[in-house]
Design an enzyme around this catalytic site. Sequence first.
Site, PDB file in Angstrom:
ATOM      1  N   LYS A  68      31.471  52.072  18.057  1.00  0.00           N
ATOM      2  CA  LYS A  68      32.806  52.674  17.951  1.00  0.00           C
ATOM      3  C   LYS A  68      33.519  52.679  19.293  1.00  0.00           C
ATOM      4  O   LYS A  68      34.715  52.370  19.368  1.00  0.00           O
ATOM      5  CB  LYS A  68      32.679  54.097  17.413  1.00  0.00           C
ATOM      6  CG  LYS A  68      34.003  54.852  17.301  1.00  0.00           C
ATOM      7  CD  LYS A  68      33.831  56.177  16.581  1.00  0.00           C
ATOM      8  CE  LYS A  68      33.136  57.205  17.438  1.00  0.00           C
ATOM      9  NZ  LYS A  68      34.037  57.755  18.482  1.00  0.00           N
ATOM     10  N   ASP A  69      32.793  53.013  20.353  1.00  0.00           N
ATOM     11  CA  ASP A  69      33.436  53.147  21.660  1.00  0.00           C
ATOM     12  C   ASP A  69      33.865  51.800  22.232  1.00  0.00           C
ATOM     13  O   ASP A  69      34.940  51.688  22.831  1.00  0.00           O
ATOM     14  CB  ASP A  69      32.501  53.863  22.633  1.00  0.00           C
ATOM     15  CG  ASP A  69      32.301  55.329  22.263  1.00  0.00           C
ATOM     16  OD1 ASP A  69      32.973  55.796  21.327  1.00  0.00           O
ATOM     17  OD2 ASP A  69      31.454  55.993  22.891  1.00  0.00           O
ATOM     18  N   SER A 113      26.599  56.175  16.333  1.00  0.00           N
ATOM     19  CA  SER A 113      27.967  56.697  16.267  1.00  0.00           C
ATOM     20  C   SER A 113      28.770  56.432  17.526  1.00  0.00           C
ATOM     21  O   SER A 113      29.979  56.672  17.539  1.00  0.00           O
ATOM     22  CB  SER A 113      27.918  58.212  16.010  1.00  0.00           C
ATOM     23  OG  SER A 113      27.267  58.875  17.086  1.00  0.00           O
ATOM     24  N   CYS A 114      28.126  55.943  18.585  1.00  0.00           N
ATOM     25  CA  CYS A 114      28.818  55.828  19.875  1.00  0.00           C
ATOM     26  C   CYS A 114      29.102  54.396  20.308  1.00  0.00           C
ATOM     27  O   CYS A 114      30.263  53.994  20.429  1.00  0.00           O
ATOM     28  CB  CYS A 114      28.012  56.547  20.959  1.00  0.00           C
ATOM     29  SG  CYS A 114      27.909  58.334  20.732  1.00  0.00           S
ATOM     30  N   PHE A 115      28.056  53.627  20.565  1.00  0.00           N
ATOM     31  CA  PHE A 115      28.257  52.316  21.175  1.00  0.00           C
ATOM     32  C   PHE A 115      29.216  51.421  20.395  1.00  0.00           C
ATOM     33  O   PHE A 115      30.201  50.915  20.961  1.00  0.00           O
ATOM     34  CB  PHE A 115      26.924  51.599  21.379  1.00  0.00           C
ATOM     35  CG  PHE A 115      26.078  52.162  22.498  1.00  0.00           C
ATOM     36  CD1 PHE A 115      26.462  53.297  23.184  1.00  0.00           C
ATOM     37  CD2 PHE A 115      24.891  51.549  22.863  1.00  0.00           C
ATOM     38  CE1 PHE A 115      25.685  53.820  24.215  1.00  0.00           C
ATOM     39  CE2 PHE A 115      24.100  52.056  23.890  1.00  0.00           C
ATOM     40  CZ  PHE A 115      24.508  53.193  24.564  1.00  0.00           C
TER      41      PHE A 115
END
Length: 435
Positions: A268-269, A264-266
């Site tokens: 998307k960020d 959910s992080c890398f």
Amino acid sequence: MKVSIIGSGYVGSVSAACFAELGHEVICIDIDEEKVKQINAGVAPIWEEGLDELLARHTQKTLIATSDYDYAVANSDASFICVGTPSGEDGGIDLSIVKAASASLGRAIAKKEHYHVVVVKSTVVPETTEKVVLPILEEYSGKKAGRDFGVVMNPEFLREGKAVYDFMHPDKIVVGAIDQRSFFVVSELYRKLDRPVTHTNPRTAEMIKYVNNSFLATKISFANEVGNICKQLGIDTYEVMDAVGTDFRIERQFLNCGAGFGGSCFPKDVKALIGKARDMGYAPQLLQSVVDINNRQPLKMVELLREKISDMKGDMKGKRIAVLGLAFKNDTDDIRESRSIPVIEELLRLGADIAAYDPMAEESMKKLFKDVTYCKSASDALTEAHGCLIMTEWNEFRNLDKEFGLMASRVVIDGRHLINPEKLSTQIDYQGICW
């Protein structure tokens, strides 16, 4: 202190439970009444190591859940916005839930006499807290930020599967506040943790989060790019990275080659930072390359598989292919941006029959792919399979051996460097994605 937490996902539920563990009184706010009931029953709404134990310890003692914003704000000193910021089609983040939460908080703050601090913990691009959240709070509360209420950006740095541990043992605590009073309130919440607090402004705190994740993602894509080159040269890329990682300026972590990063992080960020840069007229070529490499990497698994079954002319139609691992990483049931997804899509496009197994993520993947056989064990998935793709670094896959003997054709493509064919009692036709 008294804290309210908006949102009961990974960040919200973990933050709530951990703040309670630190001795604070916590109120969870969620518009989903089922989640409210679940939390009040002491049951975690998501799977996260150690979370159930914390909720069972503190629920109905120092931790409760409600859907009533007014009650939560009236009975807390600070409110944390921990709602989702999903990616849009253009890579930018969707702020609709953040805006809705900010408006609801503003209405509740309007009814409160005392100073209240609003803390953005959701991952948002630089300037969002000051240019989106703060104006909404002022509009709906009728009050002035910095005078009547405080605003803070307090990014999270939690690994899924290890989020509880990471919260209680942080590498860093960043508090981006618009005023000294807000900074003090939020810093005080973390006082029992043995880590100094970095005091900065909100947009810098937002940037720290994005740079942190983008750099780690860059290390992974760099390692995969080098690994692809090493494979062509017959060089063991893990031997290379082990040596390179001894340099204290580089370090070994996140230099493992494989099928790429997900979660959910890398993804998307990095995309969100690219989008923010482009909005300002800057083309971030390095960051775009990080994404491009990561998008190509899992499909190399299918390419290697087709090369290995060359006696079938690479024809995948009707061939049973075992996909081991559906979650984006081990120790979680999260499939967001899992590298298994593009692999399964490509295999289905080629007409393969997929037998998939994951110890935790089966139910989540079923929502995406109906035309897949979901198995209850690795052995079941491997039985009569013409090929196997190892996509997630579950420890149980490291111990596979005789199970490969169940395959119709023992072709194994390893995307996570889990198998050492020389130590197996069962002979397999093995290929690593970068080694």
